[in-house]
Scaffold this motif. Structure first.
Motif, PDB file in Angstrom:
ATOM      1  N   PHE A  90       3.604   6.669   2.752  1.00 30.96           N
ATOM      2  CA  PHE A  90       2.732   6.535   1.577  1.00 30.96           C
ATOM      3  C   PHE A  90       2.502   5.054   1.270  1.00 30.96           C
ATOM      4  O   PHE A  90       1.374   4.626   0.987  1.00 30.96           O
ATOM      5  N   TYR A  91       3.566   4.280   1.340  1.00 28.33           N
ATOM      6  CA  TYR A  91       3.485   2.828   1.124  1.00 28.33           C
ATOM      7  C   TYR A  91       2.543   2.174   2.145  1.00 28.33           C
ATOM      8  O   TYR A  91       1.690   1.353   1.785  1.00 28.33           O
ATOM      9  N   LYS A  92       2.690   2.534   3.430  1.00 27.78           N
ATOM     10  CA  LYS A  92       1.858   1.923   4.467  1.00 27.78           C
ATOM     11  C   LYS A  92       0.387   2.285   4.287  1.00 27.78           C
ATOM     12  O   LYS A  92      -0.502   1.470   4.556  1.00 27.78           O
ATOM     13  N   TYR A  93       0.135   3.488   3.805  1.00 21.45           N
ATOM     14  CA  TYR A  93      -1.253   3.894   3.592  1.00 21.45           C
ATOM     15  C   TYR A  93      -1.885   3.097   2.454  1.00 21.45           C
ATOM     16  O   TYR A  93      -3.036   2.644   2.560  1.00 21.45           O
ATOM     17  N   ILE A  94      -1.138   2.885   1.386  1.00 17.43           N
ATOM     18  CA  ILE A  94      -1.662   2.167   0.224  1.00 17.43           C
ATOM     19  C   ILE A  94      -1.741   0.670   0.484  1.00 17.43           C
ATOM     20  O   ILE A  94      -2.758   0.018   0.220  1.00 17.43           O
ATOM     21  N   GLN A  95      -0.669   0.103   1.007  1.00 18.16           N
ATOM     22  CA  GLN A  95      -0.545  -1.357   1.098  1.00 18.16           C
ATOM     23  C   GLN A  95      -1.081  -1.928   2.406  1.00 18.16           C
ATOM     24  O   GLN A  95      -1.383  -3.121   2.473  1.00 18.16           O
ATOM     25  N   ASN A  96      -1.149  -1.114   3.463  1.00 17.46           N
ATOM     26  CA  ASN A  96      -1.519  -1.642   4.770  1.00 17.46           C
ATOM     27  C   ASN A  96      -2.719  -0.909   5.360  1.00 17.46           C
ATOM     28  O   ASN A  96      -2.925  -0.937   6.565  1.00 17.46           O
ATOM     29  N   ASN A  97      -3.492  -0.273   4.488  1.00 16.62           N
ATOM     30  CA  ASN A  97      -4.677   0.475   4.915  1.00 16.62           C
ATOM     31  C   ASN A  97      -4.361   1.502   5.997  1.00 16.62           C
ATOM     32  O   ASN A  97      -5.214   1.840   6.820  1.00 16.62           O
ATOM     33  N   GLY A  98      -3.133   1.991   6.002  1.00 14.00           N
ATOM     34  CA  GLY A  98      -2.754   3.047   6.923  1.00 14.00           C
ATOM     35  C   GLY A  98      -2.420   2.595   8.330  1.00 14.00           C
ATOM     36  O   GLY A  98      -2.110   3.422   9.190  1.00 14.00           O
ATOM     37  N   GLU A  99      -2.425   1.293   8.599  1.00 14.91           N
ATOM     38  CA  GLU A  99      -2.115   0.815   9.953  1.00 14.91           C
ATOM     39  C   GLU A  99      -0.604   0.829  10.170  1.00 14.91           C
ATOM     40  O   GLU A  99       0.142   0.075   9.545  1.00 14.91           O
ATOM     41  N   LEU A 100      -0.152   1.693  11.071  1.00 14.90           N
ATOM     42  CA  LEU A 100       1.275   1.798  11.363  1.00 14.90           C
ATOM     43  C   LEU A 100       1.675   0.884  12.502  1.00 14.90           C
ATOM     44  O   LEU A 100       2.776   0.330  12.507  1.00 14.90           O
ATOM     45  N   ASP A 101       0.821   0.753  13.492  1.00 11.73           N
ATOM     46  CA  ASP A 101       0.928  -0.307  14.496  1.00 11.73           C
ATOM     47  C   ASP A 101      -0.466  -0.527  15.060  1.00 11.73           C
ATOM     48  O   ASP A 101      -1.444   0.006  14.536  1.00 11.73           O
ATOM     49  N   SER A 102      -0.591  -1.296  16.128  1.00 13.96           N
ATOM     50  CA  SER A 102      -1.914  -1.653  16.632  1.00 13.96           C
ATOM     51  C   SER A 102      -2.691  -0.459  17.184  1.00 13.96           C
ATOM     52  O   SER A 102      -3.913  -0.524  17.336  1.00 13.96           O
TER      53      SER A 102
END
Length: 340
Positions: A167-179
């Motif tokens: 949830f954090y990665k989706y909000i703060q990192n536009n959903g990018e988990l890796d390249s």
């Protein structure tokens, strides 16, 4: 597969080291359940053959073994798998005719065909039973042999904060988990995900922007189930997953981006999800968990907590005077707010 979603429950097998073992020890099995008869009808079995007195669980046609290459370049190997339907007989509620006579079995039997998948990865063999009905799942487990079914191994147990991290990665990192892997959308489930008959009670239309999920996380709670859409160069998949890696795959909303030699799209989604995406999510979280738990989690909780407060104020047209009434509450609340 014509269904719009596939519900999957995962089990680790013990004493089974390969798909050859599956064929040798499990797929040669059958199981029978006796007809349940009330005490006043206990003389009925004397006049009936065994076929009329039992319901049988058997295996259907077994697929050829297949394999899927692992997508990580630094991982050499593949996952081997096969699939087979379990043919289940079970009783109807109506067992007697209007005169009180036991109906012929053909008139009091139901049939269900439950798809099962066996896959071998990292020297372990796992079983996936595809059914939303927990009673059918338990019947298939009896056919497999309860002595072969173990607790889920740690490779498929979700760490407590993994879903909150997503949830954090989706909000703060536009959903990018890796390249290569993107979290395109995520929704939160709050509360129990199963009941007596259904592994999942339902699916959620919530998106990450829904204030209830943010309120849940900012209050220090942990998501136990999520619905997510993940996309990489191979696949675009929508699925629900709980903390034991039981899943629902939304078949009609998912697609293969590349061509793969899989007999059936549904088979591909199931094997790909369990052999590649779930282990990948755990790996990415494990690499990020120290930083997340040390710093990012608390900062994120504070940020979305303020968003929740703002949303409540706007939704309820609260004035500053009404909000500041919180600070006139009993001294315990007053001290708690200022001490934190």
């Amino acid at each position: 597969m014509g269904r719009s979603k596939l519900t999957c429950e995962l089990f680790k097998l013990k004493g089974i080291k390969s798909l050859d073992d599956v064929k040798k020890y499990i797929l040669k099995r059958s199981h029978s359940e006796p007809l349940k008869i009330s005490s006043r009808d206990n003389k009925i079995p004397e006049s009936l053959p065994q076929e009329e007195l039992n319901f049988y669980f058997t295996w259907g046609e077994v697929s050829e073994p297949n394999e899927m290459k692992l997508f990580e370049k630094n991982e050499e190997g593949s996952v081997e798998y096969l699939f087979v339907p379990a043919d289940i007989e079970y009783t109807k509620r109506k067992k007697k005719d209007s005169a009180g006579n036991l109906l012929p079995k053909v008139d009091r039997v139901n049939y269900a065909q439950i798809m099962t998948y066996f896959f071998c990865i990292n020297n372990s063999v796992h079983l996936i039973i595809s059914s939303p009905n927990e009673i059918h799942v338990n019947r298939v487990k009896k056919l497999v042999g309860l002595q072969y079914i173990s607790k889920l191994d740690e490779n498929y147990v979700m760490p407590p904060d993994l879903f909150n991290w997503l949830f954090y990665k989706y909000i703060q990192n536009n959903g990018e988990l890796d390249s290569k892997l993107m979290l395109m959308n995520i929704g939160g489930f709050i509360g129990n995900t199963g009941d007596e008959h259904n592994i999942f009670k339902g699916t959620s239309d919530q998106t990450s922007e829904l204030i209830i999920t943010k309120a849940f996380i900012s209050n220090g709670e942990t998501l136990r189930t999520i619905t997510a859409r993940l996309k990489n160069e191979d696949i675009d998949i929508v699925f629900t997953i709980d903390d034991l890696s039981n899943t629902q795959i939304f078949f009609n909303q998912s697609e293969k981006i590349k061509l793969f030699e899989a007999e059936d799209d549904g088979v591909f989604f199931i094997i790909y999800l369990y052999s590649q995406l779930i282990p990948k999510l755990k790996s990415l979280y494990n690499n990020s968990s120290a930083q997340f738990l040390k710093k990012e989690k608390s900062e994120f909780s504070e940020e979305i907590g303020l968003e929740v407060i703002e949303s409540i104020i706007i939704q309820n047209s609260l004035s500053l005077k009404e909000v500041t009434k919180l600070f006139d509450r009993p001294i315990e609340l007053h001290e708690k707010i200022y001490n934190e």
